[in-house]
Each structure stands twice: as C-alpha cells, then as structure tokens.
Design a protein around this motif. Structure first.
Motif, PDB file in Angstrom:
ATOM      1  N   LEU A 342       0.622  -1.786 -10.657  1.00 57.67           N
ATOM      2  CA  LEU A 342       0.338  -1.066  -9.467  1.00 57.67           C
ATOM      3  C   LEU A 342      -0.520   0.189  -9.374  1.00 57.67           C
ATOM      4  N   GLY A 343      -0.205   1.114 -10.393  1.00 53.82           N
ATOM      5  CA  GLY A 343      -1.088   2.183 -10.390  1.00 53.82           C
ATOM      6  C   GLY A 343      -2.532   1.887 -10.617  1.00 53.82           C
ATOM      7  N   VAL A 344      -2.989   0.835 -11.411  1.00 53.54           N
ATOM      8  CA  VAL A 344      -4.244   0.570 -11.816  1.00 53.54           C
ATOM      9  C   VAL A 344      -4.717  -0.222 -10.492  1.00 53.54           C
ATOM     10  N   GLU A 345      -4.058  -1.176  -9.961  1.00 54.73           N
ATOM     11  CA  GLU A 345      -4.701  -1.899  -8.793  1.00 54.73           C
ATOM     12  C   GLU A 345      -4.641  -1.010  -7.426  1.00 54.73           C
ATOM     13  N   GLN A 346      -3.617  -0.127  -7.263  1.00 58.00           N
ATOM     14  CA  GLN A 346      -3.887   0.318  -6.097  1.00 58.00           C
ATOM     15  C   GLN A 346      -4.478   1.878  -6.028  1.00 58.00           C
ATOM     16  N   GLY A 347      -5.080   2.345  -7.328  1.00 56.33           N
ATOM     17  CA  GLY A 347      -5.620   3.657  -7.576  1.00 56.33           C
ATOM     18  C   GLY A 347      -4.949   4.656  -7.241  1.00 56.33           C
ATOM     19  N   TYR A 348      -3.513   4.775  -7.428  1.00 60.55           N
ATOM     20  CA  TYR A 348      -2.731   5.871  -7.138  1.00 60.55           C
ATOM     21  C   TYR A 348      -3.328   7.218  -8.125  1.00 60.55           C
ATOM     22  N   GLU A 349      -3.129   8.370  -7.462  1.00 60.22           N
ATOM     23  CA  GLU A 349      -3.852   9.400  -8.371  1.00 60.22           C
ATOM     24  C   GLU A 349      -2.864   9.943  -9.662  1.00 60.22           C
ATOM     25  N   CYS A 350      -3.532   9.873 -10.582  1.00 61.74           N
ATOM     26  CA  CYS A 350      -2.830  10.609 -11.670  1.00 61.74           C
ATOM     27  C   CYS A 350      -2.373  11.935 -11.782  1.00 61.74           C
ATOM     28  N   PRO A 351      -1.238  12.444 -11.768  1.00 60.85           N
ATOM     29  CA  PRO A 351      -0.744  13.833 -11.656  1.00 60.85           C
ATOM     30  C   PRO A 351      -1.430  14.592 -12.819  1.00 60.85           C
ATOM     31  N   ALA A 352      -1.329  15.862 -12.731  1.00 59.14           N
ATOM     32  CA  ALA A 352      -2.071  16.730 -13.835  1.00 59.14           C
ATOM     33  C   ALA A 352      -0.904  16.685 -15.142  1.00 59.14           C
TER      34      ALA A 352
END
Length: 424
Positions: A342-352
């Motif tokens: 889901l992170g890859v497909e939805q383009g979630y922002e990766c936190p610092a």
C-alpha cells in the motif's frame, strides 16, 4: 524411516496447529483432508463461536486441506507432515492465512519483485516446580548471547536444533536472549511461503520437544512481568527479475524500500491488531521496550519499529519488530507485505528517519494502541488495510479477538498468562 502416518496440519487464526493423522494413501495422488470449517471458530478454551465464514449455524460445513505435492519430514517416528492451503467448495477459503499470503506473493511478483522472508522468534522456557506449578527455567549462569550448558542445562536448544536439522527446517542461529531462560531462534531467509512454513513447524516442534522434557517453551510476548518481552521479527527483502536485492542496490534505500517503510508506518496502529494478537501483547509493547511501540524507523536502530539494514546491498533488508508469537506467521507476513505494498502503490510519504534514542527521547508521536481491544478496533476501521488483507479474514480475526479481549478484561496479569501459556 518407514512412513506409516501423515500428519496433516494447518495454522488457524489463533496460531494453533490444527490437524489430523491420516493414512499416507489419503493424501497420495492429490487427495484432500476434510475438516469442519467451525474448527476455525473454536476459542482457546473450546467455546464454539459464531465466527463469520465458518457456518456454525449453517450445518457446520466442510473445508478441505489441499496438501502441497511435497511432504515435510516429521519429528515423530514414522510420521511425515503435509502442509497446504484450505479450500471450501473447491475455492480458496477466505479464512486461510496461508492462501492469503500466496496471493500477496503473486501480487508482488506481478510487479517484478519476489519477497524473501527471514523470521526471528524469541521464547521463554518454564519448568515444573516441586509444588507442581510452572516457574521460569533455572539458568542462573545464563547471559545474553549465551550458548552451552550454563545457558541451557537441560540441553533443550541442542535437541531442538538437532531435530530441526533432521527435518530440513533451516535454523540460521540460536542463542540465549537478554533474560535467563529466554532464547532466540532465527530461521534462514527464503521464499515467503517456505519461510512461514518453517516458522510454523519450528514453533510446533520446539514446544513438543520441550513437553517431552517436562518443560513448557512459550512464545508468549510477556510471560514474566519483571523480565523482557519476546517478539517475532519479520525481516524482508525483494529479489528483482535479475535476482538482485531491490532494497538498497546503491547502498541507500530504494524508492520501493522507502514506499514499504511509509506503508508500514501509515498502517501502524491497525497492524497491531494482526501482529500483537493477544491481551498479553500490550504488556510487551511499551515505550523504551525495544519492541514495536513507536511509529518510527531508522537504519540499524533496534529501538524503532521498522529497522533498516543497508550496509550490504546483497543482504539489505527491512525488519518489522512489532509482532509476537501469538500471531499466525502467514497472517503476520501477509499483513506486513500488504501494508508495504500500500505504501508503494499509494505513494504515502515516508517520514523522516528517527534520530533520537527512543529510550528517553523520541520524535515519533504515534504509537500502538494500548490494548488488544483498541488494536482490533483500529484494524477494523482501517478500510485500506482491511481490503488489502481480505474482508473475511479481517472479520474473522476481529471477531475472535474481540471475544478474547472481553473474556479476559477482568483477569489479573497472572490469570492472563496462565490462560495463554498452554497454547502460545
């Protein structure tokens, strides 16, 4: 060794190894092994629950274990093991976590990546005292990273390693963990289904060998309040179409890896409902616990939930540190890989990246829910993760765990431990 029985096994949503002994001819040439679907709806204390998908009030219909073509070597004399996926009416059964993981692996492979999984398990050992009650294993000379008789006077770990090796269960390492009477068992990396099969079988094998010695080996996350907890760490990487590791091919996290981290953190609270799956889990998941409490990540940082390792492009991996031994391993890996996708497909922002010690200082503000009930509620409300995991699978797990939380809500710490100890 002459085989006279086949032990057909599957892992239910309580992480119990349900099965049957059958004659070898039953599963020869594509034969199936039948079970009542309602077996999935039986609680630890043997109550039959009206769990979705099990047909408890619809005549208690069948499901079939469809065994893999290849058998696994058993650790009982004359016994082989058959593992497989569950089907109902000829179709994959929605409550089968192994089948769900198989579909997840296929989804990643459609994207040109094959998941590789390595699982680390931690466990305590208990022995029976003169009064008949169980007490922590007497290992006064034990120490972290300890090996040998001082760490394990009964030779339990030696027996487990020897038998696992004979059964082709690939242990990579074994050692004393932080507290005396606690051990870590690490399995070799492999394809996702095989890695979870190995973890499932090692857990059953280890507990049964301990029982033969009059001991209890438990993967319960916090069986001794004043000692450290026991987790199950899910390590994963991806092989690309050339067979290369896609996590950090240039020495830094790839975009895929960053997306995976983002997905795991985005669904942090809901994942607890899958990975920390009993009441005792939330005694382990606390601040400064070296578990998976805070919603954070960092490279080579054991106090974060997601630990990355990028020093070697060949062995680079992501490590998710929240799970414990109450979680079905197939379901745990399925959930980790789906949240990552889901992170890859939805383009979630990766936190610092976390840059504080997470003992006295931490930048993260989000953390796991404070109880099983709240974690299951978070899972139930996370529509994206629910859809990714499979609605029936989530409905079934939520139903079981809400019932479990309710029946233990007035229990003391000792009563909770004693409830789970024979099973987890």
């Amino acid at each position: 060794m002459t085989i006279n029985r086949t032990r057909a096994l599957f892992c239910d949503l309580l992480n119990l190894p349900r099965g049957k002994y059958v004659a070898p001819h039953v599963v020869a040439n594509g034969g199936h092994v039948g079970f009542a679907r309602a077996a999935m709806a039986v609680s630890y204390d043997r109550d039959l629950l009206q769990m979705p998908g099990t047909g408890v009030f619809e005549g208690v219909p069948d499901m079939d274990l469809v065994p893999d073509a290849e058998r696994r070597l058993g650790w009982q004399e004359g016994v082989e093991i058959a593992l497989g996926d569950l089907h109902a009416r000829g179709e994959p059964f929605g409550l089968c976590a192994r089948g769900a993981l198989r579909r997840t692996v296929a989804q990643w492979q459609e994207r040109g990546l094959t998941p590789k999984i390595g699982i680390e398990l931690e466990a305590y050992v208990f022995e029976r005292g003169e009064d008949g009650t169980y007490r922590p294993y007497g290992t006064p000379g034990a120490f972290v990273y300890g090996t040998g008789p001082q760490n394990d006077p009964a030779g339990l770990m030696d027996a487990i390693w020897t038998q696992a090796h004979a059964c082709d269960i690939p242990i990579e390492s074994m050692n004393g963990e932080y507290d005396n009477g606690q051990f870590e068992l690490t399995l070799c990396f492999g394809d996702a289904i095989k890695a979870c099969d190995d973890a499932f079988l090692l857990r059953v094998l280890a507990r049964e060998i301990a029982a033969q010695k009059g001991l209890i080996l438990t993967f319960l996350p916090k069986p001794i309040p004043e000692r450290g907890g026991s987790g199950v760490h899910v390590n994963f990487s991806f092989a690309d179409k050339n067979g290369d590791n896609a996590i950090a091919p240039t020495g830094a996290l790839s975009d895929v890896a960053k997306g995976c981290v983002a997905g795991l953190l985005h669904h942090h609270e809901a994942l607890a409902g899958v990975l920390a799956a009993n009441v005792n889990s939330y005694d382990r998941l606390t601040p400064a616990s070296m578990a998976g409490y805070w919603c954070n990540w960092a490279d080579d940082h054991r106090m974060t939930t997601v630990r990355t390792t990028v020093a070697s492009p060949k062995s680079a991996r992501l490590e998710h540190r929240m799970a414990d031994g109450s979680a079905n391993p197939y379901l745990a890996v399925h959930a980790v890989l789906q949240a990552a996708m889901l992170g890859v497909e939805q383009g979630y922002e990766c936190p610092a990246e976390e840059d504080l010690d997470c003992i006295e200082n931490v930048r993260a503000t989000r953390h796991v829910p404070t109880s099983l009930k709240r974690a299951v509620d978070a899972l139930d409300k996370d529509s994206a993760l629910r859809e990714a995991l499979g609605a029936l699978l989530v409905d079934g797990l939520v139903f079981l765990k809400r019932d479990e939380a309710k029946r233990l809500e007035s229990s003391s710490v000792d009563e909770v431990r004693d409830f789970y100890l024979p099973f987890v």
